[in-house]
Design a protein around this motif. Structure first.
Motif, short mmCIF file in Angstrom:
data_model
loop_
_atom_site.label_atom_id
_atom_site.label_comp_id
_atom_site.label_asym_id
_atom_site.label_seq_id
_atom_site.Cartn_x
_atom_site.Cartn_y
_atom_site.Cartn_z
N GLN A 1 30.27 26.77 45.46
CA GLN A 1 31.71 26.57 45.30
C GLN A 1 32.46 27.66 46.06
N ALA A 2 33.53 27.25 46.73
CA ALA A 2 34.32 28.19 47.53
C ALA A 2 35.06 29.16 46.61
N ALA A 3 35.26 30.36 47.12
CA ALA A 3 36.03 31.35 46.38
C ALA A 3 37.44 30.83 46.18
N SER A 4 38.05 31.25 45.10
CA SER A 4 39.41 30.84 44.79
C SER A 4 40.34 32.03 45.00
N VAL A 5 41.42 31.80 45.73
CA VAL A 5 42.39 32.85 46.03
C VAL A 5 43.77 32.36 45.61
N LEU A 6 44.48 33.19 44.88
CA LEU A 6 45.84 32.89 44.48
C LEU A 6 46.79 33.68 45.36
N VAL A 7 47.71 32.98 46.01
CA VAL A 7 48.70 33.62 46.89
C VAL A 7 50.06 33.46 46.22
N ILE A 8 50.69 34.59 45.92
CA ILE A 8 52.01 34.56 45.29
C ILE A 8 53.04 34.95 46.35
N GLY A 9 53.82 33.96 46.75
CA GLY A 9 54.78 34.14 47.83
C GLY A 9 54.18 33.61 49.12
N PHE A 10 54.70 32.48 49.60
CA PHE A 10 54.10 31.85 50.77
C PHE A 10 55.10 31.77 51.92
N GLY A 11 55.85 32.85 52.09
CA GLY A 11 56.75 32.97 53.23
C GLY A 11 55.97 33.39 54.46
N ALA A 26 37.71 29.66 51.70
CA ALA A 26 38.24 29.82 50.34
C ALA A 26 39.25 28.72 50.04
N SER A 27 39.35 28.42 48.78
CA SER A 27 40.36 27.48 48.30
C SER A 27 41.55 28.31 47.83
N ILE A 28 42.74 28.05 48.38
CA ILE A 28 43.88 28.83 47.94
C ILE A 28 44.84 27.99 47.12
N THR A 29 45.46 28.65 46.18
CA THR A 29 46.52 28.09 45.37
C THR A 29 47.73 28.99 45.57
N ILE A 30 48.89 28.39 45.59
CA ILE A 30 50.11 29.13 45.91
C ILE A 30 51.09 29.07 44.73
N ILE A 31 51.76 30.18 44.50
CA ILE A 31 52.92 30.20 43.60
C ILE A 31 54.11 30.62 44.44
N ASP A 32 55.16 29.82 44.38
CA ASP A 32 56.38 30.17 45.11
C ASP A 32 57.56 29.56 44.35
N ASN A 33 58.73 30.10 44.59
CA ASN A 33 59.92 29.55 43.92
C ASN A 33 60.93 29.00 44.93
N ASN A 34 60.49 28.80 46.16
CA ASN A 34 61.32 28.22 47.20
C ASN A 34 60.90 26.76 47.38
N HIS A 65 43.12 33.20 36.27
CA HIS A 65 41.97 33.58 35.44
C HIS A 65 40.63 33.32 36.14
N SER A 66 40.62 32.44 37.15
CA SER A 66 39.37 32.18 37.87
C SER A 66 39.43 32.60 39.34
N ALA A 67 40.49 33.25 39.73
CA ALA A 67 40.65 33.67 41.13
C ALA A 67 39.78 34.87 41.45
N SER A 68 39.18 34.85 42.63
CA SER A 68 38.43 36.01 43.12
C SER A 68 39.38 37.08 43.61
N ALA A 69 40.50 36.64 44.17
CA ALA A 69 41.50 37.56 44.72
C ALA A 69 42.89 37.01 44.44
N ILE A 70 43.81 37.94 44.22
CA ILE A 70 45.22 37.60 44.06
C ILE A 70 45.98 38.36 45.13
N HIS A 93 39.31 41.05 36.65
CA HIS A 93 38.18 40.64 37.48
C HIS A 93 38.60 40.36 38.93
N ALA A 94 39.84 39.99 39.14
CA ALA A 94 40.31 39.60 40.48
C ALA A 94 40.66 40.83 41.31
N GLN A 95 40.33 40.77 42.58
CA GLN A 95 40.77 41.81 43.50
C GLN A 95 42.26 41.60 43.72
#
Length: 191
Positions: A1-11, A26-34, A65-70, A93-95
């Motif tokens: 399974q690919a590593a999971s990365v959370l990206v906060i702010g996708f400007g 890696a599989s990325i998930t994004i949090i943004d408010n734009n 909670h399951s992200a390898s990196a934030i 646990h996340a970098q």
């Protein structure tokens, strides 16, 4: 399974910072408010959460909670610091990699114990400075040495500021050198 990365702010910063982990699979998930940014990111197949990354429930919903990196890629330094502090506590646990706005923000993020931080304009400014040194006639090796010297000075200055406040490293900032007439042999010859 690919590593999971959370990206906060996708400007512009988050988009570029995420490219390396995407290229590595890696599989990325994004949090943004734009809203427009979210639409644009979804068009590329990204999983995007609308919301405030300063909220633990939003981070959990986005999979922190399951992200390898934030990756905290916001240009709002107060929010970036809050997220870093929250993520360090809630998701140890996340970098934790954080974009720092300026020197003062670097000092705040050091206290938050992030795993990696980068001052947003530092690397691009160093690259331009190196090019300027080359433009003035320096060889590649000399330009590299000059820039490495400046990196060491900057790191020393940051350590002094961390211990003694924002101006503790002021003496390490380079400024125009005022030359004394007697110090120049040419000036002595004309005297």
């Amino acid at each position: 399974q690919a590593a999971s990365v959370l990206v906060i702010g996708f400007g512009r910063f988050g988009q570029i910072a995420s490219q390396g982990v995407i290229a590595r699979g890696a599989s990325i998930t994004i949090i943004d408010n734009n809203v427009q940014m979210i639409r644009d990111a979804e068009a590329y197949g990204f999983k995007v959460y609308y919301g405030d990354g300063c909220r633990a429930d939003v981070l959990h919903a986005a999979g922190a909670h399951s992200a390898s990196a934030i990756l905290v890629c916001l240009d709002n330094k107060a929010a970036a610091t809050r997220i870093a502090e929250l993520a360090r506590t809630e998701f140890p646990h996340a970098q934790l990699l954080v974009r720092a706005f300026d020197r003062e923000h670097v000092l705040e993020l050091r206290k938050a114990d992030v795993d990696y931080l980068v001052r947003e304009t530092f690397e691009s400014a160093m690259a331009m400075g190196r090019e300027a040194v080359l433009t003035l006639g320096a060889a590649e090796e000399e330009a590299n040495e000059v820039m490495e010297h400046l990196r060491r000075r900057d790191a020393e200055r940051m350590d002094l500021e961390a211990a003694g406040g924002m101006f503790a490293g002021r003496a390490l900032v380079l400024g125009n050198q005022v030359k004394k007439a007697a110090a120049h042999p040419a000036a002595q010859d004309s005297a």
